[in-house]
Design an enzyme around this catalytic site. Structure first.
Site, PDB file in Angstrom:
ATOM      1  N   ASP A  36      48.831  15.538  57.864  1.00  0.00           N
ATOM      2  CA  ASP A  36      47.828  15.990  58.991  1.00  0.00           C
ATOM      3  C   ASP A  36      46.615  15.873  58.555  1.00  0.00           C
ATOM      4  O   ASP A  36      45.683  15.612  59.080  1.00  0.00           O
ATOM      5  CB  ASP A  36      48.409  17.144  59.565  1.00  0.00           C
ATOM      6  CG  ASP A  36      47.971  17.462  60.995  1.00  0.00           C
ATOM      7  OD1 ASP A  36      47.086  16.745  61.360  1.00  0.00           O
ATOM      8  OD2 ASP A  36      48.300  18.581  61.520  1.00  0.00           O
ATOM      9  N   SER A 119      58.094  15.745  59.069  1.00  0.00           N
ATOM     10  CA  SER A 119      59.322  16.735  58.690  1.00  0.00           C
ATOM     11  C   SER A 119      59.731  16.983  57.488  1.00  0.00           C
ATOM     12  O   SER A 119      60.232  17.991  57.126  1.00  0.00           O
ATOM     13  CB  SER A 119      60.459  17.175  59.741  1.00  0.00           C
ATOM     14  OG  SER A 119      60.067  17.527  60.991  1.00  0.00           O
ATOM     15  N   THR A 120      59.358  16.107  56.608  1.00  0.00           N
ATOM     16  CA  THR A 120      59.952  16.180  55.237  1.00  0.00           C
ATOM     17  C   THR A 120      59.090  16.697  54.078  1.00  0.00           C
ATOM     18  O   THR A 120      59.424  16.973  52.913  1.00  0.00           O
ATOM     19  CB  THR A 120      60.407  14.684  54.692  1.00  0.00           C
ATOM     20  OG1 THR A 120      58.908  13.934  54.459  1.00  0.00           O
ATOM     21  CG2 THR A 120      61.169  13.934  55.560  1.00  0.00           C
TER      22      THR A 120
HETATM   23  N1  AR6 Z   1      50.230   9.325  53.297  1.00  0.00           N
HETATM   24  C1  AR6 Z   1      51.609   9.287  53.524  1.00  0.00           C
HETATM   25  N2  AR6 Z   1      52.613  10.452  53.378  1.00  0.00           N
HETATM   26  C2  AR6 Z   1      51.969  11.524  52.990  1.00  0.00           C
HETATM   27  C3  AR6 Z   1      50.634  11.737  52.978  1.00  0.00           C
HETATM   28  C4  AR6 Z   1      49.831  10.682  52.942  1.00  0.00           C
HETATM   29  N3  AR6 Z   1      48.633  10.669  52.945  1.00  0.00           N
HETATM   30  N4  AR6 Z   1      50.479  13.234  52.776  1.00  0.00           N
HETATM   31  C5  AR6 Z   1      51.644  13.460  52.791  1.00  0.00           C
HETATM   32  N5  AR6 Z   1      52.555  12.620  53.093  1.00  0.00           N
HETATM   33  P1  AR6 Z   1      53.996  17.017  55.939  1.00  0.00           P
HETATM   34  P2  AR6 Z   1      55.652  18.084  58.088  1.00  0.00           P
HETATM   35  C6  AR6 Z   1      54.005  12.832  53.251  1.00  0.00           C
HETATM   36  O1  AR6 Z   1      53.960  18.370  55.020  1.00  0.00           O
HETATM   37  O2  AR6 Z   1      56.893  18.368  56.804  1.00  0.00           O
HETATM   38  C7  AR6 Z   1      50.932  20.071  58.315  1.00  0.00           C
HETATM   39  O3  AR6 Z   1      50.025  21.260  57.792  1.00  0.00           O
HETATM   40  C8  AR6 Z   1      54.784  13.906  52.364  1.00  0.00           C
HETATM   41  O4  AR6 Z   1      54.916  13.776  51.084  1.00  0.00           O
HETATM   42  O5  AR6 Z   1      52.615  16.388  55.870  1.00  0.00           O
HETATM   43  O6  AR6 Z   1      56.068  17.374  58.961  1.00  0.00           O
HETATM   44  C9  AR6 Z   1      51.186  19.805  59.695  1.00  0.00           C
HETATM   45  O7  AR6 Z   1      49.767  20.474  60.491  1.00  0.00           O
HETATM   46  C10 AR6 Z   1      55.816  14.215  53.321  1.00  0.00           C
HETATM   47  O8  AR6 Z   1      56.963  13.564  52.878  1.00  0.00           O
HETATM   48  O9  AR6 Z   1      54.578  17.173  57.280  1.00  0.00           O
HETATM   49  C11 AR6 Z   1      52.329  20.937  60.062  1.00  0.00           C
HETATM   50  O10 AR6 Z   1      51.921  22.408  60.351  1.00  0.00           O
HETATM   51  C12 AR6 Z   1      55.599  13.898  54.649  1.00  0.00           C
HETATM   52  O11 AR6 Z   1      54.154  13.281  54.572  1.00  0.00           O
HETATM   53  C13 AR6 Z   1      53.181  20.665  59.193  1.00  0.00           C
HETATM   54  O12 AR6 Z   1      52.452  20.422  57.910  1.00  0.00           O
HETATM   55  C14 AR6 Z   1      55.440  14.957  55.756  1.00  0.00           C
HETATM   56  O13 AR6 Z   1      54.749  15.951  55.181  1.00  0.00           O
HETATM   57  C15 AR6 Z   1      54.219  19.358  59.279  1.00  0.00           C
HETATM   58  O14 AR6 Z   1      54.965  19.500  58.408  1.00  0.00           O
END
Ligand code: AR6
Length: 171
Positions: A36, A119-120
């Site tokens: 995000d 969500s991961t």
């Molecule tokens: N490109 C691709 N994948 C990514 C990137 C990127 N630039 N950065 C992280 N990931 P998360 P969630 C992967 O925590 O679990 C936020 O603060 C990461 O390795 O981003 O859905 C939101 O505002 C992981 O596998 O999302 C919410 O509060 C995946 O993206 C909360 O986090 C998702 O990790 C959402 O949590």
């Protein structure tokens, strides 16, 4: 059944050359960390301003904005379940994220879309289980929507080790 439209790629989702990037957002849609934060910083201030007009987003739902400074024309923001916080409804809610995002992408006439592992990260969904749900839901969507405009659907792994977790789900 194999479907050549669906593939795993490794890298940063913000640089994917696709019509739609999916954001793993939180209910406020006002930005955060992880993917995000990366999407908001790459897209620029215009994205946050448009997100402020959307009134948030429920878990499993999806809302679209423009892509601003991203290569992608659109961002679809979806809110994944926090693992262990939904009384067993987590798989259905995660599947709804993928289904509603695909449906919105079709409404936008998109031909290509990139998903992060919704969500991961901070939300704690086990990556193997999440990958099975992502692949199963996308395949079912494509089967049940023969008129879909989507021809290139990417599951973006942020690391090689994540790609090794996701790829077997395609077999
Ligand atoms: N490109 C691709 N994948 C990514 C990137 C990127 N630039 N950065 C992280 N990931 P998360 P969630 C992967 O925590 O679990 C936020 O603060 C990461 O390795 O981003 O859905 C939101 O505002 C992981 O596998 O999302 C919410 O509060 C995946 O993206 C909360 O986090 C998702 O990790 C959402 O949590």
């Amino acid at each position: 059944m194999d479907d050549e439209r669906l593939k795993v790629v490794t890298g940063d989702i913000t640089v994917q050359d696709v019509d739609v990037i999916v954001n793993a957002a939180n209910g406020s849609l006002l930005g955060g960390g992880g993917v995000d934060g990366a999407i908001h910083s790459a897209a620029g201030q215009g994205l946050l301003e448009e997100c402020r007009t959307l009134g948030g987003c429920g878990v499993g739902e999806a809302k679209a904005t423009a892509g601003y400074q991203l290569a992608a024309a659109h961002v679809i923001h979806t809110v994944g379940p926090v693992y262990g916080r939904h009384d067993g409804a987590e798989p259905d809610l995660l599947a709804a994220c993928y289904r509603n995002s695909l449906s919105l992408a079709d409404e936008l006439g998109a031909t290509s879309i990139a998903f992060p592992g919704i969500s991961t990260g901070v939300y704690g969904y086990p990556k193997h289980e999440a990958a099975d749900i992502a692949v199963g839901t996308i395949r079912e969507y494509l089967r049940s929507h023969p008129g879909s405009s989507l021809a290139d659907i990417r599951l973006v792994a942020f690391s090689k080790s994540d790609a090794q977790i996701i790829s077997p789900a395609l077999l």
